[in-house]
Design a protein around this motif. Structure first.
Motif, PDB file in Angstrom:
ATOM      1  N   ASP A 298       5.332  -3.250  -2.420  1.00 16.48           N
ATOM      2  CA  ASP A 298       6.471  -3.657  -3.269  1.00 16.48           C
ATOM      3  C   ASP A 298       6.743  -5.147  -3.122  1.00 16.48           C
ATOM      4  OD1 ASP A 298       6.761  -1.059  -4.098  1.00 16.48           O
ATOM      5  OD2 ASP A 298       8.356  -0.575  -2.678  1.00 16.48           O
ATOM      6  N   ALA A 299       6.671  -5.637  -1.874  1.00 19.15           N
ATOM      7  CA  ALA A 299       6.932  -7.057  -1.636  1.00 19.15           C
ATOM      8  C   ALA A 299       5.869  -7.931  -2.293  1.00 19.15           C
ATOM      9  CB  ALA A 299       6.986  -7.328  -0.130  1.00 19.15           C
ATOM     10  N   LEU A 300       4.602  -7.525  -2.221  1.00 21.58           N
ATOM     11  CA  LEU A 300       3.527  -8.292  -2.842  1.00 21.58           C
ATOM     12  C   LEU A 300       3.675  -8.318  -4.362  1.00 21.58           C
ATOM     13  CD1 LEU A 300       0.423  -7.176  -0.728  1.00 21.58           C
ATOM     14  CD2 LEU A 300       1.435  -9.466  -0.807  1.00 21.58           C
ATOM     15  N   ALA A 301       4.068  -7.182  -4.953  1.00 21.90           N
ATOM     16  CA  ALA A 301       4.260  -7.136  -6.406  1.00 21.90           C
ATOM     17  C   ALA A 301       5.397  -8.071  -6.827  1.00 21.90           C
ATOM     18  CB  ALA A 301       4.553  -5.703  -6.847  1.00 21.90           C
ATOM     19  N   LYS A 302       6.479  -8.076  -6.054  1.00 22.74           N
ATOM     20  CA  LYS A 302       7.593  -8.974  -6.369  1.00 22.74           C
ATOM     21  C   LYS A 302       7.192 -10.430  -6.163  1.00 22.74           C
ATOM     22  CE  LYS A 302      11.184  -5.585  -5.287  1.00 22.74           C
ATOM     23  NZ  LYS A 302      12.262  -5.189  -4.363  1.00 22.74           N
ATOM     24  N   LEU A 303       6.344 -10.677  -5.172  1.00 22.89           N
ATOM     25  CA  LEU A 303       5.856 -12.038  -4.934  1.00 22.89           C
ATOM     26  C   LEU A 303       5.022 -12.522  -6.126  1.00 22.89           C
ATOM     27  CD1 LEU A 303       5.493 -14.385  -2.832  1.00 22.89           C
ATOM     28  CD2 LEU A 303       3.371 -13.241  -2.160  1.00 22.89           C
ATOM     29  N   VAL A 304       4.113 -11.694  -6.586  1.00 27.46           N
ATOM     30  CA  VAL A 304       3.274 -12.056  -7.731  1.00 27.46           C
ATOM     31  C   VAL A 304       4.135 -12.293  -8.974  1.00 27.46           C
ATOM     32  CG1 VAL A 304       1.484 -11.191  -9.296  1.00 27.46           C
ATOM     33  CG2 VAL A 304       1.239 -10.864  -6.832  1.00 27.46           C
ATOM     34  N   LYS A 305       5.107 -11.413  -9.182  1.00 24.82           N
ATOM     35  CA  LYS A 305       6.004 -11.570 -10.336  1.00 24.82           C
ATOM     36  C   LYS A 305       6.839 -12.840 -10.204  1.00 24.82           C
ATOM     37  CE  LYS A 305       8.109 -10.153 -14.081  1.00 24.82           C
ATOM     38  NZ  LYS A 305       7.399 -10.077 -15.380  1.00 24.82           N
ATOM     39  N   HIS A 306       7.266 -13.162  -8.985  1.00 27.19           N
ATOM     40  CA  HIS A 306       8.126 -14.325  -8.758  1.00 27.19           C
ATOM     41  C   HIS A 306       7.449 -15.614  -9.216  1.00 27.19           C
ATOM     42  CE1 HIS A 306      11.053 -16.915  -6.710  1.00 27.19           C
ATOM     43  NE2 HIS A 306      10.024 -17.592  -6.224  1.00 27.19           N
ATOM     44  N   PHE A 307       6.155 -15.713  -9.033  1.00 24.88           N
ATOM     45  CA  PHE A 307       5.438 -16.930  -9.401  1.00 24.88           C
ATOM     46  C   PHE A 307       4.838 -16.857 -10.805  1.00 24.88           C
ATOM     47  CE2 PHE A 307       5.267 -17.205  -4.688  1.00 24.88           C
ATOM     48  CZ  PHE A 307       5.952 -18.406  -4.555  1.00 24.88           C
ATOM     49  N   GLY A 308       5.157 -15.810 -11.543  1.00 20.56           N
ATOM     50  CA  GLY A 308       4.753 -15.742 -12.940  1.00 20.56           C
ATOM     51  C   GLY A 308       3.307 -15.363 -13.167  1.00 20.56           C
ATOM     52  N   TRP A 309       2.656 -14.761 -12.171  1.00 16.48           N
ATOM     53  CA  TRP A 309       1.254 -14.356 -12.344  1.00 16.48           C
ATOM     54  C   TRP A 309       1.213 -12.957 -12.948  1.00 16.48           C
ATOM     55  CZ3 TRP A 309       1.067 -15.867  -6.607  1.00 16.48           C
ATOM     56  CH2 TRP A 309       0.945 -17.253  -6.479  1.00 16.48           C
ATOM     57  N   THR A 310       0.719 -12.861 -14.148  1.00 11.35           N
ATOM     58  CA  THR A 310       0.644 -11.561 -14.829  1.00 11.35           C
ATOM     59  C   THR A 310      -0.790 -11.078 -15.019  1.00 11.35           C
ATOM     60  OG1 THR A 310       0.689 -12.666 -16.989  1.00 11.35           O
ATOM     61  CG2 THR A 310       2.808 -11.952 -16.060  1.00 11.35           C
ATOM     62  N   TRP A 311      -1.751 -11.876 -14.589  1.00 13.06           N
ATOM     63  CA  TRP A 311      -3.173 -11.521 -14.777  1.00 13.06           C
ATOM     64  C   TRP A 311      -3.881 -11.778 -13.458  1.00 13.06           C
ATOM     65  CZ3 TRP A 311      -5.754  -8.600 -17.776  1.00 13.06           C
ATOM     66  CH2 TRP A 311      -7.095  -8.789 -18.069  1.00 13.06           C
ATOM     67  N   ILE A 312      -4.181 -10.717 -12.734  1.00 13.67           N
ATOM     68  CA  ILE A 312      -4.704 -10.868 -11.372  1.00 13.67           C
ATOM     69  C   ILE A 312      -5.940 -10.013 -11.177  1.00 13.67           C
ATOM     70  CG2 ILE A 312      -2.397 -11.347 -10.448  1.00 13.67           C
ATOM     71  CD1 ILE A 312      -2.428  -8.451  -9.340  1.00 13.67           C
ATOM     72  N   GLY A 313      -6.660 -10.333 -10.109  1.00 12.07           N
ATOM     73  CA  GLY A 313      -7.746  -9.481  -9.642  1.00 12.07           C
ATOM     74  C   GLY A 313      -7.317  -8.773  -8.370  1.00 12.07           C
ATOM     75  N   ALA A 314      -7.920  -7.638  -8.093  1.00 11.84           N
ATOM     76  CA  ALA A 314      -7.547  -6.857  -6.914  1.00 11.84           C
ATOM     77  C   ALA A 314      -8.808  -6.426  -6.178  1.00 11.84           C
ATOM     78  CB  ALA A 314      -6.720  -5.635  -7.314  1.00 11.84           C
ATOM     79  N   VAL A 315      -8.824  -6.651  -4.866  1.00  8.13           N
ATOM     80  CA  VAL A 315      -9.948  -6.257  -4.012  1.00  8.13           C
ATOM     81  C   VAL A 315      -9.385  -5.482  -2.833  1.00  8.13           C
ATOM     82  CG1 VAL A 315     -11.959  -7.047  -2.738  1.00  8.13           C
ATOM     83  CG2 VAL A 315     -11.135  -8.380  -4.676  1.00  8.13           C
ATOM     84  N   ARG A 316     -10.039  -4.405  -2.485  1.00 12.88           N
ATOM     85  CA  ARG A 316      -9.553  -3.560  -1.390  1.00 12.88           C
ATOM     86  C   ARG A 316     -10.730  -3.032  -0.585  1.00 12.88           C
ATOM     87  NH1 ARG A 316     -10.008  -0.424  -5.903  1.00 12.88           N
ATOM     88  NH2 ARG A 316     -10.836   1.690  -5.636  1.00 12.88           N
ATOM     89  N   SER A 317     -10.424  -2.642   0.624  1.00 12.38           N
ATOM     90  CA  SER A 317     -11.440  -1.973   1.425  1.00 12.38           C
ATOM     91  C   SER A 317     -11.495  -0.502   1.017  1.00 12.38           C
ATOM     92  CB  SER A 317     -11.107  -2.092   2.914  1.00 12.38           C
ATOM     93  OG  SER A 317      -9.844  -1.488   3.178  1.00 12.38           O
ATOM     94  N   ASP A 318     -12.685   0.055   1.097  1.00 13.01           N
ATOM     95  CA  ASP A 318     -12.864   1.468   0.735  1.00 13.01           C
ATOM     96  C   ASP A 318     -12.499   2.328   1.951  1.00 13.01           C
ATOM     97  OD1 ASP A 318     -13.460   3.754  -0.586  1.00 13.01           O
ATOM     98  OD2 ASP A 318     -15.634   3.474  -0.593  1.00 13.01           O
ATOM     99  N   SER A 319     -11.196   2.336   2.238  1.00 14.82           N
ATOM    100  CA  SER A 319     -10.688   3.072   3.395  1.00 14.82           C
ATOM    101  C   SER A 319      -9.287   3.556   3.052  1.00 14.82           C
ATOM    102  CB  SER A 319     -10.654   2.165   4.631  1.00 14.82           C
ATOM    103  OG  SER A 319      -9.767   1.073   4.416  1.00 14.82           O
ATOM    104  N   ASP A 320      -8.705   4.326   3.957  1.00 12.55           N
ATOM    105  CA  ASP A 320      -7.338   4.802   3.708  1.00 12.55           C
ATOM    106  C   ASP A 320      -6.372   3.633   3.589  1.00 12.55           C
ATOM    107  OD1 ASP A 320      -7.439   7.825   3.880  1.00 12.55           O
ATOM    108  OD2 ASP A 320      -8.469   7.278   5.726  1.00 12.55           O
TER     109      ASP A 320
END
Length: 813
Positions: A165-187
């Motif tokens: 939730d905090a990361l989403a609000k951070l991204v929204k705060h700076f006006g970034w609406t087009w992002i890439g997402a990378v994650r580890s294939d783990s829980d």
């Protein structure tokens, strides 16, 4: 270390497990770790030992009770973590002996760890049924908050749900609406990213790509993820990846330069100082656990001498890697033997760096939480002293129950758990900034506290630096913002952040950026050229200031002047035969009515008002009827005069001057009556015409009653037709000057003008309707004065020899 009650610890002190190929014909080799020492993980394990020694030396917490510990290296491997879980639930396996004396066999009272969500879940499946509480310092997967599946799990680090939730609000705060997402294939990566993407969608953020990988995947898979990052149009990348996997990805990205990217990191890697060596990540931001201070820890960590280190194989391995020497001479390596001058205080390592104690404090708090649970189970406070029963047989389930109730403060840091076993979520916002020497350092620039009211959780209190050291916030959007005056039209088959900016339809505006809809202006307003503001519509009417109004007014006044001049000529030569022969009284009355006809057209010019609307139509109707009555009277006089010349005719005595006056008054009275009824029942009135033109208002006179208007015109037309018929009958009468011919021509012009007026009047828009009516009035008036009076004035002024009774009475050829 042995103790009255034992606490287990599981940390990733190595990054890899030694790979063993099983042939199923011989006993497999013992499980062992491979690769270099994880200095940060070693610091976590040593922090646990430090906390237990502090507790054992405390007179307030567990007085007279000695805590022991069993600390294991999970090698950041699920299979090793599972093996460790069995040992913790049933006794110590000699394979995992760290060199200290073994503790008493039996289950531990609680476990601190593990360092990853997947390993933690695997361990919980084994030790959970034994009700052994597990307090993790680093397992952040939101799935672990499910008490139905993991009733014995607690953690001192906040759940990824809060971080997402905090990361989403951070991204929204700076006006970034087009992002890439990378994650580890783990829980950790899959659940954390799922929570983030769910929160991001609520904030209106779109994701160009969402890639997953694991360090155990082949390099081709990791290369593919790196290529996706390089080719993407999104300039912001959110990475939900643990340190080990992140290091693999960054090493792949560093092999081939990629376009600058603004990295947003999860706490698993963004606060790891070992990652600062990747200089292209300068400007990265993310949330980390609050930086803390643990008094005495640094001295404890540095209290290592070669003699102490040689007692532990794990510390021996760390020492030899750190100083690149061997404590014991061996032919298996080229390293020289340590000479005893090595000083750990001079070592620059994650192990010795206590300036950014974040996760370390989570380990510290986890140990104290279990210790407080044991204290509450075996100790009782009487008066001013605390009595603990040392040899009480304590079940792990009792410790589990007491853990749910713990609420204490250690070194100023509060420790408690909610119903899901989670702590209050507080984060620091950290930024990777270059210092004056050019190296990258972690700088705290803000804070996030989930316990604060909505909208107040987020605080930035320091300037940030961005990718490539920029001071301006980078832009990462699929489509630039739609300006005011346009609206968003989503592109087919693409996320909602990709759209076209379309100009608002006619008559509508949008006064905000990125508007999905345009709104119509009020009736009397119209959009400006940019279509972002409604402006009052310009009011249009035929005015005296515009060229058309000036021309028509000039012709109107000119016509009136011409009529007055004609009347003056007639008055000057009133005794001449041509004036006397044509009923001078009716001629002067006709000239007077024509003057009024010319002048009444002026009432049609200017802003309509209540009085001008009533005056213009009634004045026009009455003056024209007066004019037609005079023409009709003259026509009847001509016809009667010639019929009276026949033998035995006495018509003239029936149509003398009195009858002529009565005829004019009677015909005019009828029109006056029609106009009066019209004005009484439904008079004309000023109105704003909003339908003819969308972009402007036509100020005009509404007829009130269309029947009244057409009755006035119809009556004028009736008199004109009657004049025309009588004039046609008299056109072939003898005499050199026959006025009937002139009246015939004038009526032809009059009727032609007013017949063409009807379609032109109906089809003309706005102020041109008024102009058409004025033109018809002027054209018919000029037709009458020209046809009836011009020939007479010509004879009076230029052919006086023809202005004789003899000439007038002679027959034309």
């Amino acid at each position: 270390m042995d103790g009255d009650y034992v606490i287990g610890g599981v940390f990733s002190i190595h990054y890899y497990m030694h790979t063993v190929k099983h042939n199923y014909t011989t006993m497999p080799e013992p499980i062992s770790c491979a690769g270099s020492i994880n200095s940060r993980g070693l610091r976590f394990s040593r922090a646990m030992v430090f906390a237990i020694e502090q507790i054992n030396n405390s007179t307030e917490l567990l007085p007279g009770i000695k805590l022991g510990y069993e600390i294991y290296d999970s090698c950041d491997s699920v299979s090793v973590a599972v093996h460790v879980a069995f040992q913790l639930s049933g006794g110590l396996d000699p394979v995992f002996n760290t060199g200290d004396k073994c503790s008493k066999s039996g289950m531990v009272m609680g476990v601190v760890g593990a360092s990853g969500s997947t390993s933690t879940i695997s361990m919980l499946r084994i030790i959970g049924p034994f009700n052994i509480p597990q307090v993790s310092h680093f397992a952040t997967c939101a799935c672990l908050s499910d008490k139905q599946q993991y009733p014995s799990f607690f953690r001192t680090i906040p759940s990824d749900q809060f971080q997402a939730d905090a990361l989403a609000k951070l991204v929204k705060h700076f006006g970034w609406t087009w992002i890439g997402a990378v994650r580890s294939d783990s829980d950790y990566g899959n659940n954390g990213m799922a929570s983030f993407l769910h929160a991001a969608r609520k904030e209106g953020i779109c994701v160009e790509y969402s890639e997953s990988f694991s360090r155990t995947h082949p390099r081709s898979r990791i290369q593919r993820v790196a290529d996706v990052i390089r080719r993407s149009t999104a300039k912001v990348v959110v990475a939900f990846i643990p340190t080990g996997d992140m290091r693999i990805l960054l090493e792949e990205l560093s092999r081939k330069p990629s376009p600058p990217r603004q990295w947003i990191g999860s706490e698993a890697w963004v606060t790891d100082r070992d990652m600062l060596r990747f200089s292209f990540l300068a400007g990265a931001i993310g949330f980390g656990i609050e930086k803390s201070v643990i008094p005495g820890l640094r001295d404890f960590l540095l209290d290592l001498s070669p003699s102490k280190v040689s007692d532990s194989p794990l510390l021996t391995m760390f020492w030899e890697e750190a100083f690149n020497c061997r404590l014991v001479k061996s032919e298996a390596t080229d390293r020289s033997v340590c000479d005893g001058t090595e000083d750990i205080k001079t070592l620059q390592s994650s192990y010795t760096d206590t300036s950014q104690l974040r996760i370390t404090n989570m380990v510290y708090k986890a140990v104290y939480a279990i210790a407080h649970a044991i204290h509450n189970a075996v100790c009782q406070k009487t008066d001013s002293t605390t009595q603990c029963v040392r040899f009480t047989k304590l079940e792990a389930k009792e410790v589990l129950n007491q853990l749910k109730k713990v609420n204490f403060s250690q070194n100023g840091y509060d420790v408690s758990f909610d119903a899901n076993g989670d702590p209050v979520a507080t984060y620091e916002l950290v930024n990777w900034q270059r210092n004056e020497s050019g190296s990258i350092e972690l700088v705290t620039v803000g804070k996030y506290d989930s316990s604060l009211p909505v909208g107040q959780e987020f605080l930035i209190n320091r300037n940030l630096t961005w990718v490539e050291g920029g001071t301006q916030v980078p832009v990462s959007v699929c489509t630039d913002s739609c300006p005011s005056g346009t609206r968003k039209v989503l592109q087919k088959g693409k996320p909602i952040c990709c759209y076209d900016c379309t100009l608002c339809p006619e008559g509508e505006i949008s006064n905000a950026t990125d508007s999905f809809d345009c709104f119509p202006c009020p009736k009397e307003f119209w959009p400006n050229a940019e279509r972002d503001t409604c402006l009052p519509k310009p009011v249009e009417f035929l005015s005296f200031n515009e060229p058309l109004g000036i021309v028509l007014a000039a012709f109107s006044i000119g016509g009136a002047c011409l009529t007055i001049i004609t009347a003056a000529v007639f008055y000057r030569h009133r005794s001449s035969p041509i004036v006397r022969a044509n009923n001078s009284e009716l001629s002067f009355l006709l000239l007077f009515s024509l003057t009024l006809c010319f002048l009444c057209s002026l009432t049609f010019i200017g802003a309509p008002s209540e009085w001008s609307c009533m005056l213009r139509h009634t004045a026009f109707g009455n003056t024209f009827v007066l004019c037609m009555s005079c023409v009709l009277g003259k026509t009847i006089v001509v016809l009667t005069a010639f019929r009276a010349t026949l033998p035995g005719s006495n018509l003239m005595k029936w149509f003398g001057p009195s009858q002529q006056r009565l005829t004019v008054v009677s015909f005019t009275f009828i029109q006056v009556l029609i106009c009066t009824i019209w004005l009484v029942l439904s008079p004309p009135f000023p109105m704003k015409n909003l339908t003819t033109y969308k972009e402007r208002i036509i100020l005009e006179c509404a007829l009130g009653s269309a029947l009244g208007f057409w009755a006035v015109l119809g009556y004028i037309g009736l008199l004109a037709v009657l004049c025309f018929v009588l004039a046609v009958l008299a056109r072939k009468l003898p005499n050199n000057f026959n006025e009937a011919k002139l009246i015939t021509f004038s009526m032809l012009i009059f009727c032609a003008v007013w017949i063409t007026f009807i379609p032109a009047y109906v089809s003309s828009p706005g102020k041109y309707t008024v102009a058409v009516e004025i033109f018809a009035i002027l054209a018919s008036s000029f037709g009458l004065i020209t046809c009836i009076f011009a020939p007479k004035c010509f004879i009076i002024l230029f052919k006086p020899e023809k202005n004789t009774k003899k000439h007038l009475m002679s027959r034309g050829l």
